[in-house]
Design a protein around this motif. Structure first.
Motif, PDB file in Angstrom:
ATOM      1  N   LEU A  68       9.893   4.870  -2.630  1.00 27.22           N
ATOM      2  CA  LEU A  68       8.646   4.374  -3.221  1.00 27.22           C
ATOM      3  C   LEU A  68       8.820   4.009  -4.690  1.00 27.22           C
ATOM      4  O   LEU A  68       8.072   3.179  -5.212  1.00 27.22           O
ATOM      5  CB  LEU A  68       7.522   5.394  -3.053  1.00 27.22           C
ATOM      6  CG  LEU A  68       7.024   5.607  -1.618  1.00 27.22           C
ATOM      7  CD1 LEU A  68       5.921   6.648  -1.592  1.00 27.22           C
ATOM      8  CD2 LEU A  68       6.559   4.318  -0.981  1.00 27.22           C
TER       9      LEU A  68
ATOM     10  N   ASN B  85       0.860  -1.182   0.000  1.00 26.94           N
ATOM     11  CA  ASN B  85       0.000   0.000   0.000  1.00 26.94           C
ATOM     12  C   ASN B  85       0.900   1.236   0.000  1.00 26.94           C
ATOM     13  O   ASN B  85       1.684   1.445   0.927  1.00 26.94           O
ATOM     14  CB  ASN B  85      -0.894  -0.039   1.235  1.00 26.94           C
ATOM     15  CG  ASN B  85      -1.821   1.142   1.342  1.00 26.94           C
ATOM     16  OD1 ASN B  85      -1.398   2.288   1.302  1.00 26.94           O
ATOM     17  ND2 ASN B  85      -3.097   0.853   1.523  1.00 26.94           N
ATOM     18  N   CYS B  86       0.773   2.072  -1.019  1.00 31.37           N
ATOM     19  CA  CYS B  86       1.652   3.240  -1.163  1.00 31.37           C
ATOM     20  C   CYS B  86       1.580   4.166   0.055  1.00 31.37           C
ATOM     21  O   CYS B  86       2.605   4.692   0.485  1.00 31.37           O
ATOM     22  CB  CYS B  86       1.311   4.033  -2.417  1.00 31.37           C
ATOM     23  SG  CYS B  86       1.628   3.148  -3.945  1.00 31.37           S
TER      24      CYS B  86
ATOM     25  N   TYR C 297       4.248  -1.618  -6.572  1.00 29.80           N
ATOM     26  CA  TYR C 297       2.820  -1.329  -6.431  1.00 29.80           C
ATOM     27  C   TYR C 297       2.521   0.172  -6.445  1.00 29.80           C
ATOM     28  O   TYR C 297       1.369   0.566  -6.330  1.00 29.80           O
ATOM     29  CB  TYR C 297       2.283  -1.954  -5.139  1.00 29.80           C
ATOM     30  CG  TYR C 297       2.456  -3.449  -5.112  1.00 29.80           C
ATOM     31  CD1 TYR C 297       1.549  -4.287  -5.751  1.00 29.80           C
ATOM     32  CD2 TYR C 297       3.551  -4.030  -4.479  1.00 29.80           C
ATOM     33  CE1 TYR C 297       1.717  -5.660  -5.750  1.00 29.80           C
ATOM     34  CE2 TYR C 297       3.724  -5.403  -4.469  1.00 29.80           C
ATOM     35  CZ  TYR C 297       2.804  -6.210  -5.111  1.00 29.80           C
ATOM     36  OH  TYR C 297       2.973  -7.571  -5.112  1.00 29.80           O
ATOM     37  N   CYS C 298       3.557   1.007  -6.560  1.00 30.90           N
ATOM     38  CA  CYS C 298       3.369   2.458  -6.503  1.00 30.90           C
ATOM     39  C   CYS C 298       3.910   3.121  -7.767  1.00 30.90           C
ATOM     40  O   CYS C 298       5.122   3.157  -7.971  1.00 30.90           O
ATOM     41  CB  CYS C 298       4.112   3.050  -5.300  1.00 30.90           C
ATOM     42  SG  CYS C 298       3.571   2.423  -3.710  1.00 30.90           S
ATOM     43  N   SER C 299       3.024   3.662  -8.564  1.00 32.72           N
ATOM     44  CA  SER C 299       3.473   4.470  -9.693  1.00 32.72           C
ATOM     45  C   SER C 299       3.992   5.784  -9.120  1.00 32.72           C
ATOM     46  O   SER C 299       3.762   6.099  -7.950  1.00 32.72           O
ATOM     47  CB  SER C 299       2.312   4.754 -10.652  1.00 32.72           C
ATOM     48  OG  SER C 299       1.354   5.591 -10.003  1.00 32.72           O
TER      49      SER C 299
ATOM     50  N   HIS D  64       3.472   2.525   3.021  1.00 28.60           N
ATOM     51  CA  HIS D  64       4.914   2.564   2.774  1.00 28.60           C
ATOM     52  C   HIS D  64       5.425   3.999   2.905  1.00 28.60           C
ATOM     53  O   HIS D  64       6.458   4.245   3.543  1.00 28.60           O
ATOM     54  CB  HIS D  64       5.204   1.995   1.387  1.00 28.60           C
ATOM     55  CG  HIS D  64       6.653   1.820   1.084  1.00 28.60           C
ATOM     56  ND1 HIS D  64       7.091   1.256  -0.076  1.00 28.60           N
ATOM     57  CD2 HIS D  64       7.779   2.156   1.750  1.00 28.60           C
ATOM     58  CE1 HIS D  64       8.412   1.239  -0.101  1.00 28.60           C
ATOM     59  NE2 HIS D  64       8.865   1.794   1.010  1.00 28.60           N
TER      60      HIS D  64
ATOM     61  N   ALA E  77       0.995   7.801  -7.943  1.00 27.93           N
ATOM     62  CA  ALA E  77       0.389   7.226  -6.738  1.00 27.93           C
ATOM     63  C   ALA E  77       1.280   7.471  -5.530  1.00 27.93           C
ATOM     64  O   ALA E  77       0.790   7.757  -4.427  1.00 27.93           O
ATOM     65  CB  ALA E  77       0.144   5.732  -6.928  1.00 27.93           C
ATOM     66  N   ALA E  78       2.590   7.371  -5.709  1.00 23.72           N
ATOM     67  CA  ALA E  78       3.535   7.604  -4.611  1.00 23.72           C
ATOM     68  C   ALA E  78       3.449   9.046  -4.130  1.00 23.72           C
ATOM     69  O   ALA E  78       3.382   9.306  -2.921  1.00 23.72           O
ATOM     70  CB  ALA E  78       4.957   7.276  -5.061  1.00 23.72           C
TER      71      ALA E  78
ATOM     72  N   ASN F 258       9.026   0.419  -5.134  1.00 23.25           N
ATOM     73  CA  ASN F 258       7.862  -0.382  -4.785  1.00 23.25           C
ATOM     74  C   ASN F 258       7.050  -0.623  -6.060  1.00 23.25           C
ATOM     75  O   ASN F 258       6.482   0.314  -6.614  1.00 23.25           O
ATOM     76  CB  ASN F 258       7.012   0.348  -3.740  1.00 23.25           C
ATOM     77  CG  ASN F 258       5.834  -0.469  -3.250  1.00 23.25           C
ATOM     78  OD1 ASN F 258       5.323  -1.326  -3.962  1.00 23.25           O
ATOM     79  ND2 ASN F 258       5.393  -0.189  -2.044  1.00 23.25           N
TER      80      ASN F 258
ATOM     81  N   ALA G 232       0.123   9.592  -2.346  1.00 28.66           N
ATOM     82  CA  ALA G 232       0.129   8.915  -1.043  1.00 28.66           C
ATOM     83  C   ALA G 232       0.960   9.698  -0.037  1.00 28.66           C
ATOM     84  O   ALA G 232       0.542   9.904   1.110  1.00 28.66           O
ATOM     85  CB  ALA G 232       0.664   7.490  -1.194  1.00 28.66           C
TER      86      ALA G 232
END
Length: 187
Positions: A154, A107-108, A159-161, A111, A164-165, A157, A168
């Motif tokens: 991030l 989950n961004c 899962y994080c564009s 994290h 999105a990072a 990660n 977040a």
């Protein structure tokens, strides 16, 4: 990441054995001892094998791996202060993993929060460290540094564009920056 080959293998000028010795020395520093004690008090025991010296393929100085512990990258560190800093930073991640209910590293926002806290509370963005990195700014250097380092972390990660990072990080910034646990205030 590759595991250590042998106790005397050399990576980037340090042997695994030298790095392990530096880890043991780092475990005696006041901040690292404090964080380790707080993990124990929170119900998360930290044995000596929680800390390992390894050769890392990624361009990182170390990392926290849930269920395994903390690694220090033999080939990316040169001096004791770097090891101490890695230990403090990663122990804050371990503390978050221990104490935060349902922390999800994919989950961004989760994290990002732990990265904000670890960069803020470990001293990663102290102005002297920033000067050594070539970043000079009188005002706002710490928050700018934290944001830069959070985004860099991030980016690793999957899962994080980038968008999105950034979203977040901005969404959780105030709450996470002001959360100084296990300290009474930011050191």
């Amino acid at each position: 990441m590759e595991e250590q080959e042998s106790a005397s293998s050399t990576y980037g000028g340090k042997t695994v054995e030298q790095c392990e010795s530096m880890i043991q020395k780092g475990l005696q520093t006041p901040m690292v001892r404090f964080l380790r004690e707080r993990l124990e008090k929170a119900g998360c025991p930290v044995a000596n094998n929680f800390f390992r010296a390894v050769n890392c393929e990624k361009n990182v100085s170390g990392g926290y791996i849930r269920g395994e512990g903390i690694i220090v990258c033999v080939n990316k560190i040169a001096v004791q202060d770097e090891v101490n800093q890695v230990l403090a930073h990663e122990l804050i991640h371990a503390y978050d993993d221990c104490c935060a209910a349902n922390l999800d590293w994919t989950n961004c926002a989760h994290h990002a929060c732990s990265e904000i806290r670890s960069n803020h509370l470990s001293g990663d963005c102290h102005y002297k460290r920033e000067l050594l990195r070539g970043h000079f700014k009188i005002r706002g250097h710490e928050q700018e540094c934290i944001k830069r380092r959070v985004m860099a972390s991030l980016s690793g990660n999957p899962y994080c564009s980038e968008a999105a990072a950034k979203d977040a990080m901005e969404a959780v910034w105030d709450v996470c920056y002001n959360d100084t646990q296990p300290f009474d205030r930011a050191p």
